[in-house]
Design a protein around this motif. Structure first.
Motif, short mmCIF file in Angstrom:
data_model
loop_
_atom_site.label_atom_id
_atom_site.label_comp_id
_atom_site.label_asym_id
_atom_site.label_seq_id
_atom_site.Cartn_x
_atom_site.Cartn_y
_atom_site.Cartn_z
N GLU A 15 8.71 -6.18 -14.13
CA GLU A 15 8.74 -7.60 -14.45
C GLU A 15 10.09 -8.20 -14.11
O GLU A 15 11.13 -7.68 -14.49
N ASP A 16 10.09 -9.26 -13.33
CA ASP A 16 11.32 -9.95 -12.94
C ASP A 16 11.09 -11.44 -13.16
O ASP A 16 10.52 -12.11 -12.30
N GLU A 17 11.53 -11.92 -14.33
CA GLU A 17 11.29 -13.30 -14.74
C GLU A 17 9.79 -13.60 -14.73
O GLU A 17 9.06 -13.02 -15.49
N ALA A 18 9.34 -14.50 -13.87
CA ALA A 18 7.93 -14.90 -13.90
C ALA A 18 7.10 -14.11 -12.89
O ALA A 18 5.92 -14.39 -12.72
N VAL A 19 7.69 -13.12 -12.23
CA VAL A 19 6.99 -12.35 -11.22
C VAL A 19 6.70 -10.95 -11.75
O VAL A 19 7.60 -10.26 -12.23
N THR A 20 5.44 -10.55 -11.69
CA THR A 20 5.02 -9.23 -12.17
C THR A 20 4.27 -8.51 -11.07
O THR A 20 3.39 -9.08 -10.42
N THR A 21 4.60 -7.25 -10.85
CA THR A 21 3.91 -6.44 -9.86
C THR A 21 3.29 -5.22 -10.54
O THR A 21 3.83 -4.73 -11.53
N TRP A 22 2.15 -4.76 -10.00
CA TRP A 22 1.51 -3.58 -10.57
C TRP A 22 0.63 -2.88 -9.54
O TRP A 22 0.27 -3.46 -8.52
N THR A 23 0.31 -1.65 -9.84
CA THR A 23 -0.63 -0.87 -9.04
C THR A 23 -1.70 -0.33 -9.97
O THR A 23 -1.40 0.23 -11.02
N ALA A 24 -2.96 -0.53 -9.61
CA ALA A 24 -4.08 -0.05 -10.41
C ALA A 24 -4.95 0.86 -9.55
O ALA A 24 -5.23 0.54 -8.39
N GLN A 25 -5.39 1.98 -10.12
CA GLN A 25 -6.15 2.96 -9.36
C GLN A 25 -7.33 3.48 -10.16
O GLN A 25 -7.17 3.86 -11.32
N ILE A 26 -8.51 3.50 -9.55
CA ILE A 26 -9.67 4.17 -10.14
C ILE A 26 -10.39 4.93 -9.02
O ILE A 26 -11.53 4.65 -8.67
N GLY A 27 -9.65 5.89 -8.45
CA GLY A 27 -10.16 6.66 -7.32
C GLY A 27 -10.83 7.95 -7.75
O GLY A 27 -10.84 8.33 -8.91
N GLY A 28 -11.41 8.64 -6.77
CA GLY A 28 -12.03 9.93 -7.01
C GLY A 28 -13.51 9.84 -7.32
O GLY A 28 -14.03 8.79 -7.71
N LEU A 29 -14.18 10.97 -7.19
CA LEU A 29 -15.62 11.03 -7.40
C LEU A 29 -16.01 10.66 -8.83
O LEU A 29 -17.01 9.98 -9.05
N ARG A 30 -15.23 11.09 -9.82
CA ARG A 30 -15.59 10.84 -11.22
C ARG A 30 -15.52 9.36 -11.58
O ARG A 30 -16.13 8.92 -12.56
N LYS A 31 -14.80 8.58 -10.80
CA LYS A 31 -14.69 7.13 -11.05
C LYS A 31 -15.67 6.31 -10.21
O LYS A 31 -15.67 5.08 -10.30
N LEU A 32 -16.49 6.99 -9.42
CA LEU A 32 -17.43 6.28 -8.56
C LEU A 32 -18.38 5.36 -9.33
O LEU A 32 -18.59 4.21 -8.93
N PRO A 33 -18.99 5.81 -10.44
CA PRO A 33 -19.86 4.90 -11.20
C PRO A 33 -19.15 3.64 -11.66
O PRO A 33 -19.73 2.53 -11.61
N GLN A 34 -17.89 3.77 -12.06
CA GLN A 34 -17.13 2.61 -12.50
C GLN A 34 -16.87 1.65 -11.35
O GLN A 34 -16.97 0.43 -11.50
#
Length: 229
Positions: free
Chosen positions: A6-25
């Motif tokens: 977080e830098d003042e009003a700027v926010t960066t992120w990385t989100a991951q739901i990879g792999g076979l077990r996350k396929l239904p999601q």
């Protein structure tokens, strides 16, 4: 998983739901990106009609059904890969979101380009949470747009994301509560039945017209398995 700086009003992120077990999601999240009428037509009515037609006509009549299922299965699995990994930067003051979708490895498509989305072009948003992962669906003022519409949002950034939308006059359609996700799981179950369970079972009943689906099933399975558990 998500990381954010977080830098003042700027926010960066990385989100991951990879792999076979996350396929239904991933498939369930992918269904959120369709309007009600469009989804029921494409994923339920058309395959059901083709299946009924093929059953009444002949073994060869099921070719159209299996071909449709093969195409739709491939499109669904490939478009679901956008949830494998996503990086984003939210500028709350400017009301701008810069996102990058990192598709599977291997994949049939590449999508590693940054895309900028202005909240000034967004009319409303819906938040849905499945298995502790929240996704936001943006609805643009212009019905025809090539901008991304679905984004993964970590739980610790969700409130900030909501506030940024409200600041730029974007209405929130729904809350990310467990009882609001039933329709998403209904879509997931129907998708699995009509594009997976039924056509796979039909292969043993009508093998003549099912070779296209079998080929597509094998190719997609190889891609999914090579992406890891």
């Amino acid at each position: 998983m998500a990381n954010h700086d977080e830098d003042e009003a700027v926010t960066t992120w990385t989100a991951q739901i990879g792999g076979l077990r996350k396929l239904p999601q991933r498939i369930a999240f992918n269904s959120i990106d369709f309007g009600r009428l469009l989804w029921w037509t494409v994923f339920a009515v058309v395959p059901a009609v083709l299946l009924a037609f093929g059953s009444l006509v002949s073994d060869k009549g099921t070719y159209a059904y299996h071909m449709y299922c093969a195409f739709l299965m491939t499109a669904t699995l490939q478009s679901s890969e956008r949830f494998i990994s996503m990086t984003a930067k939210l500028d709350q003051g400017a009301g701008e979101l810069v996102s990058t979708y990192h598709m599977g490895e291997p994949t049939l498509f590449r999508s590693d380009e940054d895309v900028s989305t202005s909240f000034e072009d967004v009319e409303s948003a819906r938040f849905v949470t499945l298995a502790d992962q929240t996704v936001v669906r943006l609805y643009y003022r212009n019905s025809f747009t090539n901008k991304p519409t679905v984004f993964l949002v970590p739980s610790d950034i969700e409130d900030q994301f909501r506030e940024s939308l409200r600041q730029h006059d974007v209405s929130i359609r729904g809350e990310s509560e467990e009882d609001s996700t039933g329709w998403v799981w209904v879509r997931f179950v129907i998708t699995v039945l009509l594009l997976g369970v039924i056509p796979v079972s039909a292969v043993f009943i009508w093998p003549v017209g099912s070779w296209v689906y079998v080929l597509a099933f094998i190719i997609n399975s190889i891609f999914i398995l090579r992406q890891g558990w």
